[in-house]
Design a protein around this motif. Structure first.
Motif, PDB file in Angstrom:
ATOM      1  N   GLU A  58      92.913  30.564  44.146  1.00 33.49           N
ATOM      2  CA  GLU A  58      92.575  30.486  45.661  1.00 33.49           C
ATOM      3  C   GLU A  58      93.537  30.960  46.684  1.00 33.49           C
ATOM      4  OE1 GLU A  58      92.771  26.136  46.247  1.00 33.49           O
ATOM      5  OE2 GLU A  58      90.616  26.079  47.053  1.00 33.49           O
ATOM      6  N   GLY A  59      92.771  31.896  47.697  1.00 34.50           N
ATOM      7  CA  GLY A  59      93.666  32.620  48.579  1.00 34.50           C
ATOM      8  C   GLY A  59      93.537  34.049  48.158  1.00 34.50           C
ATOM      9  N   ALA A  60      92.908  34.499  47.155  1.00 36.12           N
ATOM     10  CA  ALA A  60      93.003  35.733  46.857  1.00 36.12           C
ATOM     11  C   ALA A  60      91.577  36.467  47.396  1.00 36.12           C
ATOM     12  CB  ALA A  60      92.815  36.270  45.132  1.00 36.12           C
ATOM     13  N   ASN A  61      91.807  37.769  47.329  1.00 41.59           N
ATOM     14  CA  ASN A  61      90.810  38.643  48.111  1.00 41.59           C
ATOM     15  C   ASN A  61      90.151  39.207  46.659  1.00 41.59           C
ATOM     16  OD1 ASN A  61      91.604  37.855  50.637  1.00 41.59           O
ATOM     17  ND2 ASN A  61      92.850  39.814  50.686  1.00 41.59           N
ATOM     18  N   SER A  62      88.847  39.461  47.053  1.00 43.67           N
ATOM     19  CA  SER A  62      88.080  40.414  45.934  1.00 43.67           C
ATOM     20  C   SER A  62      87.151  41.180  46.524  1.00 43.67           C
ATOM     21  CB  SER A  62      87.322  39.296  44.949  1.00 43.67           C
ATOM     22  OG  SER A  62      86.374  38.706  45.600  1.00 43.67           O
ATOM     23  N   THR A  63      86.542  42.282  45.804  1.00 44.75           N
ATOM     24  CA  THR A  63      85.564  43.242  45.957  1.00 44.75           C
ATOM     25  C   THR A  63      84.484  43.292  44.832  1.00 44.75           C
ATOM     26  OG1 THR A  63      87.073  44.608  47.377  1.00 44.75           O
ATOM     27  CG2 THR A  63      84.716  45.595  46.715  1.00 44.75           C
ATOM     28  N   LEU A  64      83.362  42.911  45.212  1.00 41.57           N
ATOM     29  CA  LEU A  64      82.235  43.159  44.189  1.00 41.57           C
ATOM     30  C   LEU A  64      81.371  44.197  44.468  1.00 41.57           C
ATOM     31  CD1 LEU A  64      83.334  39.960  44.070  1.00 41.57           C
ATOM     32  CD2 LEU A  64      80.759  39.410  43.822  1.00 41.57           C
ATOM     33  N   ARG A  65      81.025  45.034  43.610  1.00 43.51           N
ATOM     34  CA  ARG A  65      80.175  46.241  43.439  1.00 43.51           C
ATOM     35  C   ARG A  65      78.801  46.118  43.044  1.00 43.51           C
ATOM     36  NH1 ARG A  65      81.968  51.666  44.797  1.00 43.51           N
ATOM     37  NH2 ARG A  65      80.377  53.271  44.168  1.00 43.51           N
ATOM     38  N   CYS A  66      77.959  46.757  43.750  1.00 40.20           N
ATOM     39  CA  CYS A  66      76.532  46.758  43.332  1.00 40.20           C
ATOM     40  C   CYS A  66      75.890  48.235  43.506  1.00 40.20           C
ATOM     41  CB  CYS A  66      75.642  46.056  44.137  1.00 40.20           C
ATOM     42  SG  CYS A  66      73.767  46.247  44.048  1.00 40.20           S
ATOM     43  N   ASN A  67      75.582  48.993  42.398  1.00 39.04           N
ATOM     44  CA  ASN A  67      75.260  50.301  42.347  1.00 39.04           C
ATOM     45  C   ASN A  67      73.493  50.352  41.878  1.00 39.04           C
ATOM     46  OD1 ASN A  67      77.779  51.454  42.580  1.00 39.04           O
ATOM     47  ND2 ASN A  67      78.303  51.312  40.462  1.00 39.04           N
ATOM     48  N   PHE A  68      72.987  51.037  42.764  1.00 38.15           N
ATOM     49  CA  PHE A  68      71.276  51.284  42.204  1.00 38.15           C
ATOM     50  C   PHE A  68      70.977  52.537  42.236  1.00 38.15           C
ATOM     51  CE2 PHE A  68      71.059  51.904  47.174  1.00 38.15           C
ATOM     52  CZ  PHE A  68      72.161  51.162  47.568  1.00 38.15           C
ATOM     53  N   SER A  69      70.081  52.653  41.553  1.00 42.63           N
ATOM     54  CA  SER A  69      69.631  54.044  40.835  1.00 42.63           C
ATOM     55  C   SER A  69      68.745  55.070  41.881  1.00 42.63           C
ATOM     56  CB  SER A  69      69.048  54.228  39.527  1.00 42.63           C
ATOM     57  OG  SER A  69      67.951  53.261  39.418  1.00 42.63           O
ATOM     58  N   ASP A  70      68.133  54.332  42.796  1.00 37.03           N
ATOM     59  CA  ASP A  70      67.255  55.226  43.648  1.00 37.03           C
ATOM     60  C   ASP A  70      67.309  54.498  45.148  1.00 37.03           C
ATOM     61  OD1 ASP A  70      63.802  55.794  42.879  1.00 37.03           O
ATOM     62  OD2 ASP A  70      65.127  56.617  44.289  1.00 37.03           O
ATOM     63  N   SER A  71      66.700  55.446  45.999  1.00 37.29           N
ATOM     64  CA  SER A  71      66.841  54.974  47.347  1.00 37.29           C
ATOM     65  C   SER A  71      66.119  53.626  47.443  1.00 37.29           C
ATOM     66  CB  SER A  71      66.074  56.091  48.164  1.00 37.29           C
ATOM     67  OG  SER A  71      66.812  57.332  47.981  1.00 37.29           O
ATOM     68  N   VAL A  72      66.953  52.904  48.460  1.00 39.88           N
ATOM     69  CA  VAL A  72      66.263  51.593  48.725  1.00 39.88           C
ATOM     70  C   VAL A  72      66.224  51.511  50.408  1.00 39.88           C
ATOM     71  CG1 VAL A  72      66.760  50.544  46.811  1.00 39.88           C
ATOM     72  CG2 VAL A  72      68.377  50.541  48.678  1.00 39.88           C
ATOM     73  N   ASN A  73      65.270  50.381  50.973  1.00 43.54           N
ATOM     74  CA  ASN A  73      65.180  50.216  52.329  1.00 43.54           C
ATOM     75  C   ASN A  73      65.705  48.882  52.795  1.00 43.54           C
ATOM     76  OD1 ASN A  73      63.080  49.066  51.158  1.00 43.54           O
ATOM     77  ND2 ASN A  73      61.712  49.659  53.286  1.00 43.54           N
ATOM     78  N   ASN A  74      66.274  48.252  51.403  1.00 46.86           N
ATOM     79  CA  ASN A  74      66.350  46.776  51.790  1.00 46.86           C
ATOM     80  C   ASN A  74      67.423  46.314  50.563  1.00 46.86           C
ATOM     81  OD1 ASN A  74      66.721  44.054  51.889  1.00 46.86           O
ATOM     82  ND2 ASN A  74      64.307  43.688  51.316  1.00 46.86           N
ATOM     83  N   LEU A  75      68.656  45.596  50.844  1.00 41.14           N
ATOM     84  CA  LEU A  75      69.226  45.187  50.013  1.00 41.14           C
ATOM     85  C   LEU A  75      69.835  43.679  50.511  1.00 41.14           C
ATOM     86  CD1 LEU A  75      71.916  47.034  47.744  1.00 41.14           C
ATOM     87  CD2 LEU A  75      72.755  44.893  48.975  1.00 41.14           C
ATOM     88  N   GLN A  76      69.656  42.644  49.305  1.00 42.58           N
ATOM     89  CA  GLN A  76      70.065  41.398  49.707  1.00 42.58           C
ATOM     90  C   GLN A  76      71.281  41.118  48.711  1.00 42.58           C
ATOM     91  OE1 GLN A  76      65.537  39.675  50.466  1.00 42.58           O
ATOM     92  NE2 GLN A  76      67.213  38.417  51.003  1.00 42.58           N
ATOM     93  N   TRP A  77      72.170  40.340  49.250  1.00 43.42           N
ATOM     94  CA  TRP A  77      73.248  39.847  48.547  1.00 43.42           C
ATOM     95  C   TRP A  77      72.918  38.009  48.588  1.00 43.42           C
ATOM     96  CZ3 TRP A  77      76.906  41.551  45.227  1.00 43.42           C
ATOM     97  CH2 TRP A  77      77.437  43.153  45.582  1.00 43.42           C
ATOM     98  N   PHE A  78      73.168  37.541  47.139  1.00 43.43           N
ATOM     99  CA  PHE A  78      72.910  36.221  46.950  1.00 43.43           C
ATOM    100  C   PHE A  78      74.281  35.753  46.164  1.00 43.43           C
ATOM    101  CE2 PHE A  78      68.515  35.761  48.214  1.00 43.43           C
ATOM    102  CZ  PHE A  78      68.065  37.044  47.732  1.00 43.43           C
TER     103      PHE A  78
END
Lengths: 110, 115
Positions: free
Chosen positions: A15-35
């Motif tokens: 608890e209290g730590a920071n984090s970074t999550l990464r998402c790579n996609f293979s083609d051009s997109v016009n929309n991206l959602q995080w859930f």
């Protein structure tokens, strides 16, 4: 078809730590959602972010569409942040068919 | 503002049986999509309904069928259940906006167990 990969697959934080999550996609997109999927299975919308940066409290997200990746930042993590984080992109332009990434399972301990 | 609702929350069936799952979209939304999420995996798109017609379909057999009603609610039917159909079934709703993709909102899901 478009491939969506997330890293890391698992993350354990205190608890209290920071984090970074990464998402790579293979083609051009016009929309991206995080859930965020909580332990009961509910998928909760975090961000609709086809490009640029957005912030919502302790969470923020950045999508660099030209380089085909998105980042989700979690600051000052809390135990309630535990669960699985998914990014999702449409299969093709002008379609609502979402392709989900592989997910990052986050566990936050007190 | 009512969110996406699904019923039932849990369901247990045996192989060969048929099942019907129900979804009511978020208020103001007219498009419903169904996803299947197996344990430990991300959701997989089954199909989408708009104006009471199936508009898009994922790689699922014809045993999976659906329907959308005039009030935009939707049903997912699965015939001849297999053990592999055990999963969390998620419904998502969105607003059709001239073909432009929009944010999808998900319901709490129905957890189906096939014995």
């Amino acid at each position: 078809g478009i491939q969506v990969e997330q890293s890391p697959p698992d993350l354990i934080l205190q608890e209290g730590a920071n984090s970074t999550l990464r998402c790579n996609f293979s083609d051009s997109v016009n929309n991206l959602q995080w859930f965020h999927q909580n332990p009961w299975g509910q998928l909760i919308n975090l961000f609709y972010i086809p490009s640029g940066t957005k912030q919502n409290g302790r969470l923020s997200a950045t999508t660099v569409a030209t380089e085909r990746y998105s980042l989700l930042y979690i600051s000052s993590s809390q135990t309630t942040d535990s669960g699985v984080y998914f990014c999702a992109v449409p299969k093709a332009y002008n379609t609502d068919k979402l392709i989900f990434g592989t997910g990052t399972r986050l566990q936050v301990f007190p | 503002d009512a969110g996406v609702t699904q019923s039932p929350t849990h369901l247990i069936k045996t192989r060969g049986q048929q099942v019907t799952l129900r979804c009511s979209p978020k208020s103001g939304h007219d498009t419903v999509s169904w996803y299947q999420q197996a344990l430990g995996q991300g959701p997989q798109f089954i199909f989408q309904y708009y104006e009471e017609e199936e508009r898009q379909r994922g790689n699922f057999p014809d045993r999976f069928s659906g329907h959308q009603f005039p009030n935009y609610s939707s049903e997912l039917n699965v015939n001849a259940l297999l053990l592999g159909d055990s999963a969390l079934y998620l419904c998502a709703s969105s607003l059709e906006a001239g073909g432009v993709t929009d944010t999808q909102y998900f319901g709490p899901g129905t957890r189906l167990t096939v014995l």
